[in-house]
Design a protein around this motif. Sequence first.
Motif, mmCIF file in Angstrom:
data_model
loop_
_atom_site.group_PDB
_atom_site.id
_atom_site.type_symbol
_atom_site.label_atom_id
_atom_site.label_comp_id
_atom_site.label_asym_id
_atom_site.label_seq_id
_atom_site.Cartn_x
_atom_site.Cartn_y
_atom_site.Cartn_z
ATOM 1 N N HIS A 136 0.862 -1.180 0.000
ATOM 2 C CA HIS A 136 0.000 0.000 0.000
ATOM 3 C C HIS A 136 0.898 1.231 0.000
ATOM 4 O O HIS A 136 1.698 1.422 0.915
ATOM 5 C CB HIS A 136 -0.889 -0.035 1.244
ATOM 6 C CG HIS A 136 -1.941 1.002 1.275
ATOM 7 N ND1 HIS A 136 -2.647 1.304 2.401
ATOM 8 C CD2 HIS A 136 -2.443 1.825 0.314
ATOM 9 C CE1 HIS A 136 -3.514 2.248 2.145
ATOM 10 N NE2 HIS A 136 -3.402 2.584 0.880
ATOM 11 N N LYS A 138 1.189 5.591 -0.777
ATOM 12 C CA LYS A 138 0.436 6.842 -0.920
ATOM 13 C C LYS A 138 1.395 8.018 -1.018
ATOM 14 O O LYS A 138 2.491 7.987 -0.465
ATOM 15 C CB LYS A 138 -0.437 7.116 0.304
ATOM 16 C CG LYS A 138 -1.666 6.304 0.457
ATOM 17 C CD LYS A 138 -2.443 6.830 1.658
ATOM 18 C CE LYS A 138 -3.655 6.024 1.964
ATOM 19 N NZ LYS A 138 -4.408 6.604 3.097
ATOM 20 N N MET A 147 -2.078 10.609 -4.443
ATOM 21 C CA MET A 147 -2.086 9.353 -5.178
ATOM 22 C C MET A 147 -2.069 8.204 -4.180
ATOM 23 O O MET A 147 -1.411 8.283 -3.149
ATOM 24 C CB MET A 147 -0.859 9.245 -6.090
ATOM 25 C CG MET A 147 -0.856 7.973 -6.921
ATOM 26 S SD MET A 147 0.526 7.874 -8.087
ATOM 27 C CE MET A 147 1.808 7.282 -7.021
ATOM 28 N N GLU A 148 -2.802 7.143 -4.513
ATOM 29 C CA GLU A 148 -2.810 5.950 -3.674
ATOM 30 C C GLU A 148 -2.729 4.737 -4.590
ATOM 31 O O GLU A 148 -3.465 4.632 -5.563
ATOM 32 C CB GLU A 148 -4.081 5.904 -2.833
ATOM 33 C CG GLU A 148 -4.139 4.751 -1.884
ATOM 34 C CD GLU A 148 -5.308 4.865 -0.911
ATOM 35 O OE1 GLU A 148 -5.350 4.047 0.013
ATOM 36 O OE2 GLU A 148 -6.163 5.753 -1.068
ATOM 37 N N LEU A 149 -1.796 3.841 -4.292
ATOM 38 C CA LEU A 149 -1.594 2.631 -5.084
ATOM 39 C C LEU A 149 -1.611 1.420 -4.167
ATOM 40 O O LEU A 149 -1.044 1.461 -3.075
ATOM 41 C CB LEU A 149 -0.205 2.639 -5.735
ATOM 42 C CG LEU A 149 0.037 3.344 -7.039
ATOM 43 C CD1 LEU A 149 1.520 3.365 -7.339
ATOM 44 C CD2 LEU A 149 -0.706 2.663 -8.159
ATOM 45 N N LYS A 150 -2.242 0.363 -4.638
ATOM 46 C CA LYS A 150 -2.149 -0.920 -3.950
ATOM 47 C C LYS A 150 -1.675 -1.924 -4.991
ATOM 48 O O LYS A 150 -2.333 -2.114 -6.022
ATOM 49 C CB LYS A 150 -3.492 -1.337 -3.362
ATOM 50 C CG LYS A 150 -3.886 -0.519 -2.155
ATOM 51 C CD LYS A 150 -5.140 -1.056 -1.511
ATOM 52 C CE LYS A 150 -5.483 -0.228 -0.289
ATOM 53 N NZ LYS A 150 -6.673 -0.736 0.386
ATOM 54 N N LEU A 151 -0.530 -2.520 -4.726
ATOM 55 C CA LEU A 151 0.040 -3.500 -5.643
ATOM 56 C C LEU A 151 -0.005 -4.869 -5.006
ATOM 57 O O LEU A 151 0.412 -5.042 -3.864
ATOM 58 C CB LEU A 151 1.501 -3.160 -5.961
ATOM 59 C CG LEU A 151 1.783 -1.823 -6.626
ATOM 60 C CD1 LEU A 151 3.285 -1.592 -6.731
ATOM 61 C CD2 LEU A 151 1.158 -1.789 -8.011
ATOM 62 N N TRP A 166 10.038 2.972 -2.238
ATOM 63 C CA TRP A 166 8.981 3.967 -2.405
ATOM 64 C C TRP A 166 9.454 5.390 -2.148
ATOM 65 O O TRP A 166 9.215 6.284 -2.953
ATOM 66 C CB TRP A 166 7.779 3.631 -1.539
ATOM 67 C CG TRP A 166 6.652 4.611 -1.677
ATOM 68 C CD1 TRP A 166 6.135 5.394 -0.699
ATOM 69 C CD2 TRP A 166 5.916 4.928 -2.870
ATOM 70 N NE1 TRP A 166 5.109 6.166 -1.197
ATOM 71 C CE2 TRP A 166 4.955 5.904 -2.540
ATOM 72 C CE3 TRP A 166 5.965 4.485 -4.185
ATOM 73 C CZ2 TRP A 166 4.067 6.442 -3.457
ATOM 74 C CZ3 TRP A 166 5.079 5.012 -5.106
ATOM 75 C CH2 TRP A 166 4.148 5.970 -4.745
ATOM 76 N N TYR A 174 4.773 8.946 -9.584
ATOM 77 C CA TYR A 174 3.625 9.846 -9.748
ATOM 78 C C TYR A 174 3.711 10.590 -11.077
ATOM 79 O O TYR A 174 2.736 10.668 -11.825
ATOM 80 C CB TYR A 174 3.551 10.842 -8.582
ATOM 81 C CG TYR A 174 2.463 11.867 -8.763
ATOM 82 C CD1 TYR A 174 1.130 11.536 -8.545
ATOM 83 C CD2 TYR A 174 2.762 13.158 -9.166
ATOM 84 C CE1 TYR A 174 0.122 12.466 -8.712
ATOM 85 C CE2 TYR A 174 1.760 14.097 -9.346
ATOM 86 C CZ TYR A 174 0.445 13.745 -9.120
ATOM 87 O OH TYR A 174 -0.549 14.676 -9.307
ATOM 88 N N ILE A 177 2.919 8.227 -14.060
ATOM 89 C CA ILE A 177 1.495 7.903 -14.137
ATOM 90 C C ILE A 177 0.702 9.122 -14.601
ATOM 91 O O ILE A 177 -0.156 9.022 -15.478
ATOM 92 C CB ILE A 177 0.970 7.377 -12.782
ATOM 93 C CG1 ILE A 177 1.562 5.984 -12.520
ATOM 94 C CG2 ILE A 177 -0.558 7.335 -12.751
ATOM 95 C CD1 ILE A 177 1.273 5.433 -11.143
#
Length: 183
Positions: A136, A138, A147-151, A166, A174, A177
């Motif tokens: 997770h 952010k 921005m929030e990503l869950k991989l 990260w 960011y 994307i």
Amino acid sequence: RVSEKTEGKMELEEGDLVNKLILLFVFDKMGMPVTEKTLLEMCASRNNWVNYMECVECLGELVTAGFVFKTTHDRSDYYTITTSGRECLDSFFTRIPASKRTEIADFIKENRMTYKRAQEYFRGYYKNDDGSYTVHLKILDPSRTTMELKLNVANRSVAKTVYGKWDSNAAEVYSLIYEKLID
């Protein structure tokens, strides 16, 4: 005991005055909202400018007096100096020893971006029921999540690798994307 009235908003004893001025000076030099954790880390843990308990107490009193403004975002409280806080700092600036002002200014100049990134970039990972891991990530600012990503990744080793990269890669991720999806 020496007491002074500061625009009728708060009564200060000499030791408290210097500690509160140090906090206001830190907020002023940081130039951005900071969390209580960041403030305590800078002022009490890492530098011993103000002892931990006095730092917590002074912060609360500065908020109550209107010299520091508190906002909450994503379950974190952020603090920033107000106009009244700057006026108070300007009035009593010289009460902070010059050597201490220099030490604080130099430390913040050298470490500001590290603290900024620590507050802006969230990272964590957890194991899923199927044995895979979710990482997770952010990017935050004091008023919103940018921005929030869950991989979903195969194993803990990959999760730890992504977690470790990260902070140094968040801005570039960011940007990529944003460029691919918006520009």
